[in-house]
Motif scaffolding. Structure first.
Motif, mmCIF file in Angstrom:
data_model
loop_
_atom_site.group_PDB
_atom_site.id
_atom_site.type_symbol
_atom_site.label_atom_id
_atom_site.label_comp_id
_atom_site.label_asym_id
_atom_site.label_seq_id
_atom_site.Cartn_x
_atom_site.Cartn_y
_atom_site.Cartn_z
ATOM 1 N N GLU A 84 12.704 -40.048 -41.868
ATOM 2 C CA GLU A 84 12.943 -39.321 -43.118
ATOM 3 C C GLU A 84 14.357 -39.553 -43.642
ATOM 4 O O GLU A 84 14.575 -39.637 -44.851
ATOM 5 N N ASP A 88 16.142 -40.136 -47.649
ATOM 6 C CA ASP A 88 16.742 -38.950 -48.261
ATOM 7 C C ASP A 88 17.334 -39.252 -49.631
ATOM 8 O O ASP A 88 17.285 -38.419 -50.539
ATOM 9 N N TRP A 89 17.910 -40.434 -49.793
ATOM 10 C CA TRP A 89 18.531 -40.779 -51.084
ATOM 11 C C TRP A 89 17.497 -40.868 -52.197
ATOM 12 O O TRP A 89 17.828 -40.730 -53.377
ATOM 13 N N LYS A 91 14.390 -38.948 -51.977
ATOM 14 C CA LYS A 91 13.835 -37.602 -52.102
ATOM 15 C C LYS A 91 14.780 -36.648 -52.812
ATOM 16 O O LYS A 91 14.352 -35.745 -53.521
ATOM 17 N N HIS A 92 16.079 -36.836 -52.581
ATOM 18 C CA HIS A 92 17.066 -35.950 -53.191
ATOM 19 C C HIS A 92 17.601 -36.521 -54.495
ATOM 20 O O HIS A 92 18.576 -36.026 -55.041
ATOM 21 N N GLY A 93 16.963 -37.581 -54.978
ATOM 22 C CA GLY A 93 17.385 -38.209 -56.219
ATOM 23 C C GLY A 93 16.745 -37.550 -57.417
ATOM 24 O O GLY A 93 16.451 -36.367 -57.439
ATOM 25 N N ASN A 94 16.482 -38.327 -58.444
ATOM 26 C CA ASN A 94 15.956 -37.787 -59.684
ATOM 27 C C ASN A 94 15.007 -38.805 -60.320
ATOM 28 O O ASN A 94 14.648 -39.811 -59.714
ATOM 29 N N GLN A 121 5.957 -34.365 -58.681
ATOM 30 C CA GLN A 121 5.814 -34.546 -57.237
ATOM 31 C C GLN A 121 4.872 -35.706 -56.954
ATOM 32 O O GLN A 121 5.053 -36.452 -55.988
ATOM 33 N N LEU A 124 6.863 -38.897 -57.246
ATOM 34 C CA LEU A 124 7.708 -39.042 -56.057
ATOM 35 C C LEU A 124 6.873 -39.450 -54.847
ATOM 36 O O LEU A 124 7.218 -40.388 -54.125
ATOM 37 N N LYS A 149 18.705 -49.570 -51.619
ATOM 38 C CA LYS A 149 19.736 -48.536 -51.672
ATOM 39 C C LYS A 149 21.089 -49.133 -52.062
ATOM 40 O O LYS A 149 21.822 -48.573 -52.880
#
Length: 285
Positions: A84, A88-89, A91-94, A121, A124, A149
């Motif tokens: 996970e 994270d970059w 999931k926690h993005g936009n 969702q 995503l 990334k």
């Protein structure tokens, strides 16, 4: 949060699979779909139907085959899914980072982008699923994600356009979106549904400005900034009446000096000084 129906479906799974999280269950569903008659693709986005499909498939196997199949699924899960923390970059993005990933994965020939991409969702989950199900081994997949990334961070480091667009200014965002459309630089397949999504879609359109050289994008953005400034100036100018105030040459020089020192137009300087004096006078009265 699990619904009662989903909770019941989870309990219908063999014990070894009950503690899997939604992402892991999507992976298992995908693997099951490869082993049997293709399951309805729409089910992959519905946790209840997805879990039901897995339980139904496994219940049709004899005990030994079921045990072997579950062990194979769990092994492929461990070997196929990145941790996970590596995602994270995302999931926690936009909305902007999801658009970036959709475009880059498509350019690499790794996914077929869905039409009318609306941030949700579902969007995503679809991007994460596309990465999880890449036809690559663990290390190839990790290399792909790290490369994506790194490219994303480089793109952000060259972003000289997001700061002048105010994410809370509805007028500016609406104007910017239309400006990009008129200049044929708007992502036509994006359907932002609110102010935040439209702001992110504007930035994404500028991320992928179609040009041969980065200098061309800078020229385009500079023209966009000037067009916006001119629009605001014209609107402000319309709301004002021309006034003529007699003053000495020395006073005019002083006024010019004050305006230059504050990076203002002369009329802005006068309005600021008058407003300040008015407020002070009002307080004394």
């Amino acid at each position: 949060m699990l619904t009662n129906n989903h909770g019941n479906q989870i309990q219908a799974l063999p014990e070894k699979l009950r503690k899997l999280n939604p992402r892991q269950l999507r992976w298992v569903w995908h693997q099951v779909s490869l082993k049997t008659t293709p399951l309805k693709s729409v089910n992959i986005h519905d946790p209840v139907l997805r879990t039901q499909d897995i339980a139904l498939y496994l219940s049709g196997l004899d005990e030994d085959t079921q045990t072997k199949t579950i062990d194979e699924l769990l092994y492929s899960l461990e070997e196929g899914l990145l941790p996970e923390a590596e995602l994270d970059w995302i999931k926690h993005g936009n909305y902007r980072v999801l658009i970036y990933l959709r475009i880059e994965l498509y350019k690499l020939g790794l996914i077929t982008p869905p039409p009318n991409a609306i941030y949700s969702q579902l969007f995503l989950d679809g991007v994460i699923l596309a990465i999880d199900t890449l036809q690559q081994n663990y290390y190839e997949k990790l290399k792909t994600v790290l490369s994506l990334k790194e490219h994303w961070n480089l793109l952000l480091s060259s972003d000289n356009y997001s700061k002048w667009i105010n994410p809370r200014n509805e007028d500016q965002i609406a104007w910017s979106w239309e400006y990009l459309r008129d200049k044929q630089q708007q992502h036509s397949d994006l359907l932002p549904t609110n102010l935040e999504e439209k702001y992110q879609a504007i930035l994404s359109s500028l991320d992928y400005f179609s040009c041969d050289h980065i200098a061309e994008r800078k020229v385009f953005i500079d023209k966009m900034k000037r067009s916006w400034a001119q629009k605001k100036y014209r609107e402000t100018d319309k709301a004002k009446k021309q006034r003529s105030l007699p003053m000495s040459d020395e006073t005019k020089k002083q006024l010019d000096h004050i305006a230059l020192a504050n990076d203002e137009r002369i009329n802005e300087t006068l309005m600021r000084i008058i407003q300040k004096e008015f407020n002070q006078t009002k307080q004394r009265s």
